[in-house]
Design a protein around this motif. Sequence first.
Motif, PDB file in Angstrom:
ATOM      1  N   GLY A   1      46.791   1.709  23.877  1.00  0.00           N
ATOM      2  CA  GLY A   1      45.926   1.359  24.753  1.00  0.00           C
ATOM      3  C   GLY A   1      44.278   1.418  24.473  1.00  0.00           C
ATOM      4  O   GLY A   1      43.544   1.635  25.416  1.00  0.00           O
ATOM      5  N   THR A   2      44.005   1.474  23.301  1.00  0.00           N
ATOM      6  CA  THR A   2      42.676   1.573  23.048  1.00  0.00           C
ATOM      7  C   THR A   2      41.715   0.173  23.364  1.00  0.00           C
ATOM      8  O   THR A   2      40.574   0.282  23.470  1.00  0.00           O
ATOM      9  CB  THR A   2      42.087   2.126  21.425  1.00  0.00           C
ATOM     10  OG1 THR A   2      42.401   0.470  20.756  1.00  0.00           O
ATOM     11  CG2 THR A   2      43.287   2.620  20.878  1.00  0.00           C
ATOM     12  N   GLY A   3      42.725  -0.954  23.514  1.00  0.00           N
ATOM     13  CA  GLY A   3      42.191  -2.105  23.967  1.00  0.00           C
ATOM     14  C   GLY A   3      42.127  -2.368  25.467  1.00  0.00           C
ATOM     15  O   GLY A   3      41.854  -3.414  26.150  1.00  0.00           O
ATOM     16  N   ILE A   4      42.380  -1.289  26.239  1.00  0.00           N
ATOM     17  CA  ILE A   4      42.314  -1.346  27.833  1.00  0.00           C
ATOM     18  C   ILE A   4      40.796  -1.574  28.216  1.00  0.00           C
ATOM     19  O   ILE A   4      39.927  -0.576  27.682  1.00  0.00           O
ATOM     20  CB  ILE A   4      42.981  -0.002  28.307  1.00  0.00           C
ATOM     21  CG1 ILE A   4      44.519  -0.120  28.123  1.00  0.00           C
ATOM     22  CG2 ILE A   4      42.528  -0.143  29.885  1.00  0.00           C
ATOM     23  CD1 ILE A   4      45.187   1.009  28.393  1.00  0.00           C
TER      24      ILE A   4
ATOM     25  N   GLY B   1      47.088  -0.618  40.414  1.00  0.00           N
ATOM     26  CA  GLY B   1      48.292  -1.422  41.025  1.00  0.00           C
ATOM     27  C   GLY B   1      49.537  -1.226  40.772  1.00  0.00           C
ATOM     28  O   GLY B   1      50.383  -1.696  41.536  1.00  0.00           O
ATOM     29  N   ALA B   2      49.646  -0.660  39.764  1.00  0.00           N
ATOM     30  CA  ALA B   2      51.020  -0.503  39.295  1.00  0.00           C
ATOM     31  C   ALA B   2      52.202   0.286  40.005  1.00  0.00           C
ATOM     32  O   ALA B   2      51.721   1.141  40.795  1.00  0.00           O
ATOM     33  CB  ALA B   2      51.385   0.283  37.775  1.00  0.00           C
ATOM     34  N   THR B   3      53.310  -0.336  40.473  1.00  0.00           N
ATOM     35  CA  THR B   3      54.274   0.248  41.300  1.00  0.00           C
ATOM     36  C   THR B   3      55.137   0.913  40.593  1.00  0.00           C
ATOM     37  O   THR B   3      55.880   2.106  41.195  1.00  0.00           O
ATOM     38  CB  THR B   3      55.146  -0.728  42.188  1.00  0.00           C
ATOM     39  OG1 THR B   3      55.549  -1.701  41.229  1.00  0.00           O
ATOM     40  CG2 THR B   3      53.770  -1.468  43.219  1.00  0.00           C
ATOM     41  N   GLY B   4      55.311   0.985  39.044  1.00  0.00           N
ATOM     42  CA  GLY B   4      56.221   1.736  38.282  1.00  0.00           C
ATOM     43  C   GLY B   4      55.372   3.106  37.908  1.00  0.00           C
ATOM     44  O   GLY B   4      54.118   3.231  38.237  1.00  0.00           O
ATOM     45  N   ARG B   5      56.250   3.805  37.246  1.00  0.00           N
ATOM     46  CA  ARG B   5      55.265   4.877  36.598  1.00  0.00           C
ATOM     47  C   ARG B   5      54.797   4.542  35.172  1.00  0.00           C
ATOM     48  O   ARG B   5      55.626   4.238  34.391  1.00  0.00           O
ATOM     49  CB  ARG B   5      56.184   6.216  36.380  1.00  0.00           C
ATOM     50  CG  ARG B   5      55.549   7.398  35.701  1.00  0.00           C
ATOM     51  CD  ARG B   5      56.488   8.594  35.521  1.00  0.00           C
ATOM     52  NE  ARG B   5      57.233   8.293  34.345  1.00  0.00           N
ATOM     53  CZ  ARG B   5      58.455   7.875  34.102  1.00  0.00           C
ATOM     54  NH1 ARG B   5      59.161   8.039  35.164  1.00  0.00           N
ATOM     55  NH2 ARG B   5      59.124   7.583  32.908  1.00  0.00           N
ATOM     56  N   VAL B   6      53.572   4.737  35.109  1.00  0.00           N
ATOM     57  CA  VAL B   6      52.718   4.277  33.826  1.00  0.00           C
ATOM     58  C   VAL B   6      52.373   5.478  33.046  1.00  0.00           C
ATOM     59  O   VAL B   6      51.810   6.447  33.659  1.00  0.00           O
ATOM     60  CB  VAL B   6      51.538   3.289  34.057  1.00  0.00           C
ATOM     61  CG1 VAL B   6      50.932   2.935  32.616  1.00  0.00           C
ATOM     62  CG2 VAL B   6      52.117   2.181  34.935  1.00  0.00           C
ATOM     63  N   GLY B   7      52.925   5.586  31.824  1.00  0.00           N
ATOM     64  CA  GLY B   7      52.119   6.501  30.778  1.00  0.00           C
ATOM     65  C   GLY B   7      51.391   5.972  29.657  1.00  0.00           C
ATOM     66  O   GLY B   7      51.932   4.785  29.334  1.00  0.00           O
ATOM     67  N   VAL B   8      50.591   6.509  29.025  1.00  0.00           N
ATOM     68  CA  VAL B   8      49.949   5.922  27.909  1.00  0.00           C
ATOM     69  C   VAL B   8      49.869   6.898  26.735  1.00  0.00           C
ATOM     70  O   VAL B   8      49.922   8.170  26.997  1.00  0.00           O
ATOM     71  CB  VAL B   8      48.488   5.695  28.210  1.00  0.00           C
ATOM     72  CG1 VAL B   8      47.710   5.181  26.744  1.00  0.00           C
ATOM     73  CG2 VAL B   8      48.252   4.457  29.077  1.00  0.00           C
TER      74      VAL B   8
ATOM     75  N   PRO C   1      38.539   4.552  20.817  1.00  0.00           N
ATOM     76  CA  PRO C   1      39.506   5.381  21.238  1.00  0.00           C
ATOM     77  C   PRO C   1      40.271   4.915  22.610  1.00  0.00           C
ATOM     78  O   PRO C   1      39.879   3.906  23.498  1.00  0.00           O
ATOM     79  CB  PRO C   1      38.763   6.751  21.415  1.00  0.00           C
ATOM     80  CG  PRO C   1      37.389   6.113  22.122  1.00  0.00           C
ATOM     81  CD  PRO C   1      37.301   4.834  21.226  1.00  0.00           C
ATOM     82  N   THR C   2      41.380   5.560  22.874  1.00  0.00           N
ATOM     83  CA  THR C   2      42.175   5.236  24.322  1.00  0.00           C
ATOM     84  C   THR C   2      40.937   5.766  25.303  1.00  0.00           C
ATOM     85  O   THR C   2      40.384   6.985  25.338  1.00  0.00           O
ATOM     86  CB  THR C   2      43.429   5.995  24.452  1.00  0.00           C
ATOM     87  OG1 THR C   2      44.186   5.829  23.313  1.00  0.00           O
ATOM     88  CG2 THR C   2      44.194   6.006  25.531  1.00  0.00           C
ATOM     89  N   PRO C   3      41.034   4.735  26.315  1.00  0.00           N
ATOM     90  CA  PRO C   3      39.988   5.375  27.468  1.00  0.00           C
ATOM     91  C   PRO C   3      40.600   6.393  28.274  1.00  0.00           C
ATOM     92  O   PRO C   3      40.876   6.339  29.601  1.00  0.00           O
ATOM     93  CB  PRO C   3      39.575   4.136  28.364  1.00  0.00           C
ATOM     94  CG  PRO C   3      41.207   3.258  27.914  1.00  0.00           C
ATOM     95  CD  PRO C   3      41.419   3.717  26.723  1.00  0.00           C
ATOM     96  N   VAL C   4      40.750   7.700  27.753  1.00  0.00           N
ATOM     97  CA  VAL C   4      41.480   8.788  28.526  1.00  0.00           C
ATOM     98  C   VAL C   4      40.850   9.213  29.764  1.00  0.00           C
ATOM     99  O   VAL C   4      41.453   9.347  30.758  1.00  0.00           O
ATOM    100  CB  VAL C   4      41.378  10.137  27.456  1.00  0.00           C
ATOM    101  CG1 VAL C   4      41.942  11.095  28.290  1.00  0.00           C
ATOM    102  CG2 VAL C   4      42.063   9.632  26.126  1.00  0.00           C
ATOM    103  N   ARG C   5      39.510   9.030  29.786  1.00  0.00           N
ATOM    104  CA  ARG C   5      38.667   9.543  31.045  1.00  0.00           C
ATOM    105  C   ARG C   5      39.139   8.683  32.304  1.00  0.00           C
ATOM    106  O   ARG C   5      39.459   8.715  33.643  1.00  0.00           O
ATOM    107  CB  ARG C   5      37.189   9.754  30.966  1.00  0.00           C
ATOM    108  CG  ARG C   5      36.745  10.288  32.231  1.00  0.00           C
ATOM    109  CD  ARG C   5      35.185  10.780  31.809  1.00  0.00           C
ATOM    110  NE  ARG C   5      34.572  11.635  32.531  1.00  0.00           N
ATOM    111  CZ  ARG C   5      33.435  12.483  32.209  1.00  0.00           C
ATOM    112  NH1 ARG C   5      32.918  12.420  31.125  1.00  0.00           N
ATOM    113  NH2 ARG C   5      33.158  13.638  33.220  1.00  0.00           N
ATOM    114  N   ALA C   6      39.012   7.088  32.016  1.00  0.00           N
ATOM    115  CA  ALA C   6      39.218   6.115  32.986  1.00  0.00           C
ATOM    116  C   ALA C   6      40.673   6.203  33.551  1.00  0.00           C
ATOM    117  O   ALA C   6      41.004   5.961  34.630  1.00  0.00           O
ATOM    118  CB  ALA C   6      38.887   4.765  32.396  1.00  0.00           C
ATOM    119  N   LEU C   7      41.666   6.451  32.502  1.00  0.00           N
ATOM    120  CA  LEU C   7      43.063   6.680  32.979  1.00  0.00           C
ATOM    121  C   LEU C   7      43.358   7.889  33.572  1.00  0.00           C
ATOM    122  O   LEU C   7      43.994   7.824  34.739  1.00  0.00           O
ATOM    123  CB  LEU C   7      43.857   6.586  31.448  1.00  0.00           C
ATOM    124  CG  LEU C   7      43.860   5.284  30.797  1.00  0.00           C
ATOM    125  CD1 LEU C   7      44.596   5.342  29.281  1.00  0.00           C
ATOM    126  CD2 LEU C   7      44.547   4.041  31.535  1.00  0.00           C
ATOM    127  N   ALA C   8      42.557   9.023  33.398  1.00  0.00           N
ATOM    128  CA  ALA C   8      42.758  10.119  34.083  1.00  0.00           C
ATOM    129  C   ALA C   8      42.250   9.821  35.666  1.00  0.00           C
ATOM    130  O   ALA C   8      42.834  10.459  36.655  1.00  0.00           O
ATOM    131  CB  ALA C   8      41.760  11.395  33.562  1.00  0.00           C
TER     132      ALA C   8
END
Length: 453
Positions: A258-261, A271-278, A292-299
């Motif tokens: 997910g570094t290209g997110i 908006g995901a209705t399933g459980r998403v993990g990275v 790097p993976t955008p950890v803060r944005a995902l958090a």
Amino acid sequence: MTAPAASGPADLIIMGCTALVHDSAERVGFAADTAIVVRDGVIADVTTTGAVAHLEAVERVDARGQAALPGLVNCHTHSPMVALRGIAEDLPVEEWFNDYVWPIESNLQERDVELGARLACAEMIRGGVTTFADHYFAMDTVADVVAGTGLRASLGQAYFSSQGPEGREASLDFALRRAGSADGRVTTCLAPHAPYTVDEADLAATAELAREHGLLVHLHAAESRAQTEHSIERHGATPIEILHRAGLLDVDVLIAHGTGIVERDLPVLAGATGRVGVASAPRGYLKFAWDPTPVRALADLGIPVGLATDGAASNNSLDVWEAMALTALVQKSTTGDPRWLTSRQALHHATLQSARAVGLGDAIGSIAVGRRADLILVDLTGPHTQPVHDLAATLVHSARSGDVRTTVVDGRVLMRDRELLTVDVAAVVAELGERMPALVERGHGKRIQEYDG
């Protein structure tokens, strides 16, 4: 936390440790002079050492001077690829794949997979990893290795669209047959390789299968910013948007890297209705010169980011301790904020967030009554970990994987005082060495796939 009293001796009691615990808000803290009581593979009690002084046990471990942590989770790896450790260095990813890894993988035999997986399991046990999420070929062989070594694993049989429908069908067949094997320690998933090697029709079919059978989907997506840019040029959509169009964000999905997110992906993920993990494997990104993976944005979206190593062919090790420290350091650097990630936040990623990312958040990831007894003991007496002013910082920034003294999975001790109990490393290394010339031969000109991400 105390469970109802049970009759008969406990299977295992760990005494005198300082335990990493989570409060009701999931904040990381530490409880000194703790005893952990294990029965039938489950944590039956977390109490004081004095409270278990007269309790009978089949085995007692004196853990004074050690920290007890939930076992670490390697949220994305390719365990048999330890056989390719160091085979292709200092290369851009397209050369790494096309000139080395995919030609060599066309030589793979099941015995190579078995030996590589066995060596990887030994490395992970010694480094305090009790669960790993594997995405590779010959997964029946890896499942057998997991059963024999005593580890816990989420396993997926990888496939490409170039294999035709048979690839997807084989991934489903494996997932259904091996779910719950190894006395319940194996969970399974569907494992399409990536949006650049699996077409959208196959991804949509995978989403339907996942929904029908209640399976997690584990795949690579938005591995780098370049992949995202290429995807937009070719398909008018980012890899994350392609997952959304295919329905994969409506089922449980584990996205590797997910570094290209990018910014436009965030509302899609929200908006995901399933459980998403990275799963984030920072060492490999540094080697490939990726963001790097955008950890803060995902958090901020509430998406758990688990720690990973990727395969040893790209990462060179399966050291989740290193991934934890690098995650904290890289996030500080890229955000320009020394207060993010803190050591306690990094430990949360290493424990509960990693467990959730692989779909096991209700079973592992914390030291609490009712959780599976996946535990590690970390020696804090070395000169590099003394003095201890802040235990969280000591664990994240000073301790090393070699400080893990004892590794326990489902209440079974797999390593005691640094001695591996379930893998004969010398025998594995000897046989793997004999097979290496045939494995790394690239003169045949074949590749299992073409990288054009």
